[in-house]
Enzyme design. Structure first.
Site, PDB file in Angstrom:
ATOM      1  N   ASP A  33     -11.204 -17.473 -50.106  1.00  0.00           N
ATOM      2  CA  ASP A  33     -10.590 -17.832 -49.548  1.00  0.00           C
ATOM      3  C   ASP A  33     -10.283 -17.759 -48.846  1.00  0.00           C
ATOM      4  OD1 ASP A  33     -10.004 -20.550 -49.163  1.00  0.00           O
ATOM      5  OD2 ASP A  33      -8.197 -21.066 -50.860  1.00  0.00           O
ATOM      6  N   GLN A  83      -2.341 -25.954 -49.567  1.00  0.00           N
ATOM      7  CA  GLN A  83      -3.061 -26.848 -49.312  1.00  0.00           C
ATOM      8  C   GLN A  83      -2.649 -28.185 -48.940  1.00  0.00           C
ATOM      9  OE1 GLN A  83      -6.335 -26.647 -49.701  1.00  0.00           O
ATOM     10  NE2 GLN A  83      -6.353 -23.945 -50.506  1.00  0.00           N
ATOM     11  N   GLU A 133      -3.520 -10.429 -51.432  1.00  0.00           N
ATOM     12  CA  GLU A 133      -3.168 -11.397 -50.464  1.00  0.00           C
ATOM     13  C   GLU A 133      -2.290 -10.092 -49.476  1.00  0.00           C
ATOM     14  OE1 GLU A 133      -2.883 -14.802 -48.975  1.00  0.00           O
ATOM     15  OE2 GLU A 133      -1.509 -14.048 -47.752  1.00  0.00           O
ATOM     16  N   PHE A 176      -7.686 -13.467 -50.658  1.00  0.00           N
ATOM     17  CA  PHE A 176      -6.925 -14.324 -50.367  1.00  0.00           C
ATOM     18  C   PHE A 176      -6.484 -15.323 -50.980  1.00  0.00           C
ATOM     19  CE2 PHE A 176     -10.545 -13.080 -47.395  1.00  0.00           C
ATOM     20  CZ  PHE A 176     -10.072 -12.429 -46.138  1.00  0.00           C
ATOM     21  N   CYS A 236      -1.312 -42.812 -31.609  1.00  0.00           N
ATOM     22  CA  CYS A 236      -1.102 -41.884 -32.492  1.00  0.00           C
ATOM     23  C   CYS A 236      -1.892 -40.879 -32.332  1.00  0.00           C
ATOM     24  CB  CYS A 236      -0.827 -41.512 -33.579  1.00  0.00           C
ATOM     25  SG  CYS A 236      -0.905 -40.308 -34.695  1.00  0.00           S
ATOM     26  N   CYS A 243     -12.248 -22.795 -45.158  1.00  0.00           N
ATOM     27  CA  CYS A 243     -11.955 -24.490 -44.067  1.00  0.00           C
ATOM     28  C   CYS A 243     -13.028 -24.549 -43.291  1.00  0.00           C
ATOM     29  CB  CYS A 243     -10.636 -24.187 -43.910  1.00  0.00           C
ATOM     30  SG  CYS A 243     -10.055 -22.643 -43.243  1.00  0.00           S
ATOM     31  N   CYS A 282       2.730 -44.836 -41.018  1.00  0.00           N
ATOM     32  CA  CYS A 282       1.479 -43.097 -40.877  1.00  0.00           C
ATOM     33  C   CYS A 282       0.735 -44.058 -42.467  1.00  0.00           C
ATOM     34  CB  CYS A 282       2.536 -42.168 -41.362  1.00  0.00           C
ATOM     35  SG  CYS A 282       0.536 -40.638 -41.173  1.00  0.00           S
ATOM     36  N   CYS A 316      -4.885 -38.282 -36.293  1.00  0.00           N
ATOM     37  CA  CYS A 316      -5.901 -39.032 -37.165  1.00  0.00           C
ATOM     38  C   CYS A 316      -6.987 -38.848 -36.327  1.00  0.00           C
ATOM     39  CB  CYS A 316      -6.178 -39.751 -37.812  1.00  0.00           C
ATOM     40  SG  CYS A 316      -5.242 -40.174 -38.954  1.00  0.00           S
TER      41      CYS A 316
HETATM   42  C1  LIG Z   1      -6.680 -20.759 -46.990  1.00  0.00           C
HETATM   43  S1  LIG Z   1      -5.459 -19.669 -46.761  1.00  0.00           S
HETATM   44  C2  LIG Z   1      -5.733 -18.697 -48.901  1.00  0.00           C
HETATM   45  C3  LIG Z   1      -4.638 -18.811 -49.442  1.00  0.00           C
HETATM   46  C4  LIG Z   1      -4.770 -19.318 -51.362  1.00  0.00           C
HETATM   47  N1  LIG Z   1      -5.811 -19.228 -52.001  1.00  0.00           N
HETATM   48  C5  LIG Z   1      -4.689 -20.616 -51.574  1.00  0.00           C
HETATM   49  O1  LIG Z   1      -5.570 -21.701 -51.884  1.00  0.00           O
HETATM   50  O2  LIG Z   1      -3.461 -21.212 -51.476  1.00  0.00           O
HETATM   51  C6  LIG Z   1      -6.294 -17.955 -46.675  1.00  0.00           C
HETATM   52  C7  LIG Z   1      -4.753 -16.470 -47.150  1.00  0.00           C
HETATM   53  O3  LIG Z   1      -5.235 -15.740 -46.435  1.00  0.00           O
HETATM   54  C8  LIG Z   1      -4.574 -14.459 -46.396  1.00  0.00           C
HETATM   55  N2  LIG Z   1      -4.291 -13.881 -45.320  1.00  0.00           N
HETATM   56  C9  LIG Z   1      -4.757 -14.004 -43.843  1.00  0.00           C
HETATM   57  N3  LIG Z   1      -5.943 -13.013 -43.028  1.00  0.00           N
HETATM   58  C10 LIG Z   1      -5.598 -12.214 -44.306  1.00  0.00           C
HETATM   59  C11 LIG Z   1      -5.723 -10.576 -44.302  1.00  0.00           C
HETATM   60  N4  LIG Z   1      -6.384 -10.114 -42.830  1.00  0.00           N
HETATM   61  N5  LIG Z   1      -6.001 -10.003 -45.511  1.00  0.00           N
HETATM   62  C12 LIG Z   1      -5.503 -10.640 -47.017  1.00  0.00           C
HETATM   63  N6  LIG Z   1      -5.174 -11.768 -46.134  1.00  0.00           N
HETATM   64  C13 LIG Z   1      -5.389 -12.508 -45.237  1.00  0.00           C
HETATM   65  C14 LIG Z   1      -3.122 -15.947 -45.857  1.00  0.00           C
HETATM   66  O4  LIG Z   1      -1.758 -15.197 -46.234  1.00  0.00           O
HETATM   67  C15 LIG Z   1      -3.312 -17.063 -47.135  1.00  0.00           C
HETATM   68  O5  LIG Z   1      -2.832 -16.862 -47.381  1.00  0.00           O
END
Ligand SMILES: C[S@@+](CC[C@H](N)C(=O)[O-])C[C@H]1O[C@@H](n2cnc3c(N)ncnc32)[C@H](O)[C@@H]1O
Length: 408
Positions: free
Chosen positions: A339, A244, A291, A271, A67, A365, A144, A70
């Site tokens: 984020d 997450q 967002e 975000f 697989c 990330c 898994c 991982c």
């Molecule tokens: C890593 S996720 C984090 C979401 C949230 N903080 C969580 O922990 O569930 C990044 C987020 O950024 C949003 N996103 C992506 N591009 C964006 C943009 N240009 N402007 C605003 N939000 C955006 C995505 O829809 C997503 O919800």
């Protein structure tokens, strides 16, 4: 040919240095290992470990060889922890930065509540799993060690969906999320919907107690609300919305974000997604959540309105790449959470850097874009107080972190 592995690359391959031919990639190996194999381009194929690393362990999953889900099952937890921290240290060093690290938190085995699986109909039935290593074949994964038992238990239902709506020529992608109402399934690559298929799929959703089924962008069945608990709130995310990957990872990220912020009056959550941080933080402080996806903002807004005793939550749908919050819009906040997706938040970080916000909890990330954005903040007077790795992608090369930045 015999080589000694020098380091791991970002995909988890061992890399040996050869003066004549440049780097040689050897999957499944660890630094310090002496490996014998046949050179094929820049890869060593059929590698045999001559001298194993003391960090080598027996893969805990019986599917590990076949697989590709991982990449690092052959490495000890301690090695993976150290390696993930080292990747971040290297990214920071590339920007001339260093950091203090808090102890890493790893999600336990069998905790992935969200996974995207590949599926295909075959002559004899249905194949569901992750792609085999460097291949487009699908490896079956009944035992898994990554997926939550609730996802493994959904396999018979998923197989029935693929049988009904998959073809032998096209691969399907199945995103499965465990929710309070049952597995929430988002399928892409399925057969075109007609009334017979719609009825079949709706029946299967009932039989297998899925909460919702979305078929190539269309919600074809809603048996129960695909609800998630965030703090005291109940959220119903739109199909496929960011989430997450493990509940434990989410709790660890939230814990680190709270630790970074400390007590606050009014913060901005940039975000914000469906409110992973906004909703629990609003138990103690006012939050303005921003967002880009309107369906996610709507889900967050609804959850906020239906939860009693929260501090004020305001929401805004806004593209933070094109229209970051400007310095005058940041004046009233005593803290910020940011984020962004893997690309980072270059534009938003530039305006944050010129703000007076005393403390920022940065979740990322991608160590490379995190380091770039951290440098922008530090150049304008912020200090990088600490970094914590939160490993919710156990045995993979994926890296997630929370950092505290503050104005001294
Ligand atoms: C890593 S996720 C984090 C979401 C949230 N903080 C969580 O922990 O569930 C990044 C987020 O950024 C949003 N996103 C992506 N591009 C964006 C943009 N240009 N402007 C605003 N939000 C955006 C995505 O829809 C997503 O919800």
């Amino acid at each position: 040919m015999i080589v000694t592995i020098d380091r791991l690359g970002h995909l988890g391959h061992g890399i040996a240095r050869d003066q004549d031919s440049g780097p040689i990639y050897v999957p499944g190996t660890l630094p310090g290992e002496v490996v014998e194999g046949t050179l094929d381009g820049d890869r060593l194929i059929d590698p045999k470990i001559v001298t194993p690393s003391p960090d080598r362990v027996k893969p805990p999953c019986r599917h590990a060889r076949a697989c590709g889900g991982c990449q690092l099952q052959h490495a000890s937890d301690a090695f993976v922890a150290q390696w993930k921290q080292h990747v971040i240290e290297t990214a920071l060093a590339g920007q001339g930065l260093t950091a203090e690290f808090l102890p890493l938190v790893t999600s336990p085995p069998n905790s992935r509540r969200r996974a995207t699986l590949s599926a295909r109909r075959t002559k004899s039935g249905v194949l569901i799993g992750f792609h085999a290593r460097a291949s487009d074949t699908i490896a079956e994964i009944p035992d898994c060690q990554l997926l939550h038992p609730g996802i493994l238990a959904a396999f018979p239902g998923l197989q029935a969906l693929v049988m009904a709506g998959g073809s032998r020529t096209t691969e399907l992608s199945l995103q499965v999320t465990l929710t309070r109402g049952g597995p929430d399934v988002v399928v892409s690559g399925g057969k075109a919907l007609d009334s017979a298929l719609r009825m079949d799929l709706a029946r299967l959703v009932e039989t297998h107690a899925f909460s919702r089924l979305t078929w190539d962008g269309e919600t074809v069945a809603l048996r129960d609300r695909p609800a998630l608990t965030m703090g005291q709130a109940t959220v119903v995310p739109p199909p496929g919305a960011f989430l997450q990957a493990t509940q434990e990872g989410e709790a660890a990220l939230l814990h680190a974000v709270k630790h970074a912020l400390g007590p606050q009056k009014r913060i901005v959550d940039l975000f914000s997604g469906v409110g992973t941080f906004t909703l629990p933080l609003a138990e103690k402080m006012e939050v303005h959540a921003v967002e880009g996806d309107p369906a996610m903002t709507k889900a967050l807004d609804l959850a906020a309105r239906n939860t009693p005793n929260l501090h004020r939550i305001s929401t805004e749908t806004r593209d933070l790449f094109r229209r970051p919050l400007e310095p005058d819009e940041l004046l009233t906040f005593t803290g910020a959470v940011i984020d962004p997706p893997r690309a980072g938040a270059e534009a938003q970080t530039q305006t944050l850097a010129t703000s007076k916000i005393p403390v920022i909890a940065a979740v990322s990330c991608n160590p490379v874009t995190f380091a770039r954005d951290a440098k922008t903040l530090i150049a304008q007077g912020y200090r990088l107080d600490w970094v914590q790795v939160v490993d919710q992608f156990r045995w993979s090369t994926h890296i997630e972190l929370v950092a505290r930045l503050s104005r001294p």
